[in-house]
Design a protein around this motif. Structure first.
Motif, PDB file in Angstrom:
ATOM      1  N   UNK A   1       0.944  -1.219   0.027  1.00 53.74           N
ATOM      2  CA  UNK A   1      -0.003   0.016  -0.131  1.00 53.74           C
ATOM      3  C   UNK A   1       0.779   1.134   0.106  1.00 53.74           C
ATOM      4  N   UNK A   2       2.146   1.049   0.787  1.00 52.53           N
ATOM      5  CA  UNK A   2       2.813   2.449   0.901  1.00 52.53           C
ATOM      6  C   UNK A   2       3.402   2.779  -0.628  1.00 52.53           C
ATOM      7  N   UNK A   3       3.931   1.821  -1.307  1.00 56.57           N
ATOM      8  CA  UNK A   3       4.411   1.803  -2.554  1.00 56.57           C
ATOM      9  C   UNK A   3       3.537   1.951  -3.611  1.00 56.57           C
ATOM     10  N   UNK A   4       2.469   1.559  -3.659  1.00 63.06           N
ATOM     11  CA  UNK A   4       1.274   1.608  -4.740  1.00 63.06           C
ATOM     12  C   UNK A   4       0.177   2.679  -4.688  1.00 63.06           C
ATOM     13  N   UNK A   5      -0.069   2.830  -3.300  1.00 60.97           N
ATOM     14  CA  UNK A   5      -1.293   3.773  -3.050  1.00 60.97           C
ATOM     15  C   UNK A   5      -2.270   2.843  -3.025  1.00 60.97           C
ATOM     16  N   UNK A   6      -2.484   1.861  -3.190  1.00 61.78           N
ATOM     17  CA  UNK A   6      -3.819   0.563  -3.308  1.00 61.78           C
ATOM     18  C   UNK A   6      -3.403  -0.364  -2.339  1.00 61.78           C
ATOM     19  N   UNK A   7      -4.453  -0.762  -1.585  1.00 67.71           N
ATOM     20  CA  UNK A   7      -4.305  -2.042  -0.737  1.00 67.71           C
ATOM     21  C   UNK A   7      -4.334  -3.347  -1.772  1.00 67.71           C
ATOM     22  N   UNK A   8      -3.649  -4.385  -1.274  1.00 63.88           N
ATOM     23  CA  UNK A   8      -3.451  -5.735  -1.952  1.00 63.88           C
ATOM     24  C   UNK A   8      -4.723  -6.055  -2.456  1.00 63.88           C
ATOM     25  N   UNK A   9      -5.935  -6.064  -1.542  1.00 60.94           N
ATOM     26  CA  UNK A   9      -7.364  -6.443  -1.998  1.00 60.94           C
ATOM     27  C   UNK A   9      -7.657  -5.568  -3.371  1.00 60.94           C
ATOM     28  N   UNK A  10      -7.362  -4.164  -3.163  1.00 56.53           N
ATOM     29  CA  UNK A  10      -7.953  -3.443  -4.277  1.00 56.53           C
ATOM     30  C   UNK A  10      -7.086  -3.780  -5.621  1.00 56.53           C
ATOM     31  N   UNK A  11      -5.740  -4.065  -5.431  1.00 57.19           N
ATOM     32  CA  UNK A  11      -5.026  -4.619  -6.445  1.00 57.19           C
ATOM     33  C   UNK A  11      -5.520  -5.775  -7.086  1.00 57.19           C
ATOM     34  N   UNK A  12      -5.669  -6.792  -6.374  1.00 57.10           N
ATOM     35  CA  UNK A  12      -6.418  -8.010  -6.707  1.00 57.10           C
ATOM     36  C   UNK A  12      -7.543  -8.134  -7.405  1.00 57.10           C
TER      37      UNK A  12
ATOM     38  N   UNK B   1      -4.947 -16.606   8.296  1.00 60.66           N
ATOM     39  CA  UNK B   1      -3.483 -16.427   8.887  1.00 60.66           C
ATOM     40  C   UNK B   1      -3.449 -15.302   9.743  1.00 60.66           C
ATOM     41  N   UNK B   2      -4.776 -14.554   9.934  1.00 66.22           N
ATOM     42  CA  UNK B   2      -4.620 -13.437  10.532  1.00 66.22           C
ATOM     43  C   UNK B   2      -4.138 -12.116   9.733  1.00 66.22           C
ATOM     44  N   UNK B   3      -4.364 -12.300   8.643  1.00 67.24           N
ATOM     45  CA  UNK B   3      -3.744 -11.309   7.508  1.00 67.24           C
ATOM     46  C   UNK B   3      -4.917 -10.650   6.692  1.00 67.24           C
ATOM     47  N   UNK B   4      -4.985  -9.354   6.812  1.00 69.29           N
ATOM     48  CA  UNK B   4      -6.067  -8.773   6.166  1.00 69.29           C
ATOM     49  C   UNK B   4      -5.322  -8.046   4.877  1.00 69.29           C
ATOM     50  N   UNK B   5      -5.907  -8.297   3.745  1.00 70.88           N
ATOM     51  CA  UNK B   5      -5.500  -7.672   2.389  1.00 70.88           C
ATOM     52  C   UNK B   5      -5.772  -6.219   2.200  1.00 70.88           C
ATOM     53  N   UNK B   6      -6.756  -5.796   3.058  1.00 74.58           N
ATOM     54  CA  UNK B   6      -7.059  -4.459   3.149  1.00 74.58           C
ATOM     55  C   UNK B   6      -6.575  -3.550   4.002  1.00 74.58           C
ATOM     56  N   UNK B   7      -5.450  -4.153   4.634  1.00 76.49           N
ATOM     57  CA  UNK B   7      -4.815  -3.209   5.506  1.00 76.49           C
ATOM     58  C   UNK B   7      -3.788  -2.042   4.876  1.00 76.49           C
TER      59      UNK B   7
END
Length: 225
Positions: free
Chosen positions: A138-149, A168-174
């Motif tokens: 998110x820092x590098x792209x400006x988008x969350x991993x969720x939004x990129x997918x 695994x207690x990981x949020x892709x929207x973080x």
């Protein structure tokens, strides 16, 4: 602010150049003649760096946590940087295409390449390393991993990935939020220190924040009674 100030230093290439000063007859201005440059200069261009405050910890436990966070951040940052570079290349290539079918075909090729490139290495990450990676993407792209997918695949696939990550207690929207999340600020502190030391290659963040202002904010928080 007592912990920070801006400091200017010579461009590395100039450190090895021969520098002479000559006084012109018609003026009192001192000129600098740099070997290999036929144009006299009244000043040398300087780069701006930030001198970071000395790290202080309230306890050995705080120090241990920071060192663990540093190790994990240094480990996953290159993946986030690479993901941003791949995404930028993908977007530039797609923008040059006119046919929708060509864009779709190229996107699938890049998706497959990225998945194959990352999959084996990402499997080796721990839960906390994976979550830090999500934040750094998110820092590098400006988008969350969720939004990129979601953009590259479909909303359903993004939803599925997010719910799988939650096992695994990981949020892709973080999101990466160093202004309101102290751990994110510490991650940024780690990045800045390793950019300056040369251990990590700096890539400009897609997010808009000022590290000095962040530091002042968190230092004031710490000093509150």
């Amino acid at each position: 602010m007592k912990y920070f100030f801006y400091f200017l230093y010579l461009i590395p290439g100039l450190l090895f150049a021969q520098v002479d000063t000559v006084e012109q007859d018609s003026t009192d201005v001192m000129y600098i003649i740099i070997e290999g440059d036929s144009i006299p200069q009244t000043a040398i261009n300087l780069n701006e760096i930030t001198l970071l405050h000395k790290l202080k910890f309230d306890s050995n436990e705080d120090r241990r946590r920071y060192l663990i966070l540093r190790r994990k951040t240094i480990k996953v940052y290159p993946y986030a940087k690479l993901a941003a570079e791949r995404l930028e290349a993908l977007n530039e290539r797609i923008e040059s295409m006119e046919r929708k079918s060509d864009k779709k075909k190229y996107t699938k090729i890049i998706q497959k390449y990225i998945e194959e490139e990352f999959s084996e290495e990402l499997k080796k990450l721990t839960r906390t390393e994976g979550q830090i990676l999500v934040k750094l993407i998110h820092r590098q792209t400006g988008k969350t991993t969720f939004d990129l997918i979601k953009d590259l695949r479909s909303g359903w696939r993004a939803f599925w990935f997010n719910n799988t990550a939650r096992l695994f207690d990981i949020s892709l929207k973080e999101e990466f939020d160093p202004l309101n999340n102290k751990e994110d600020y510490l991650i940024e502190d780690i990045l800045q220190r390793n950019f300056q030391s040369g251990r990590l290659e700096e890539q400009q963040s897609a997010l808009n924040f000022d590290f000095l202002e962040l530091t002042e904010k968190w230092m004031n928080e710490k000093n509150k009674p």
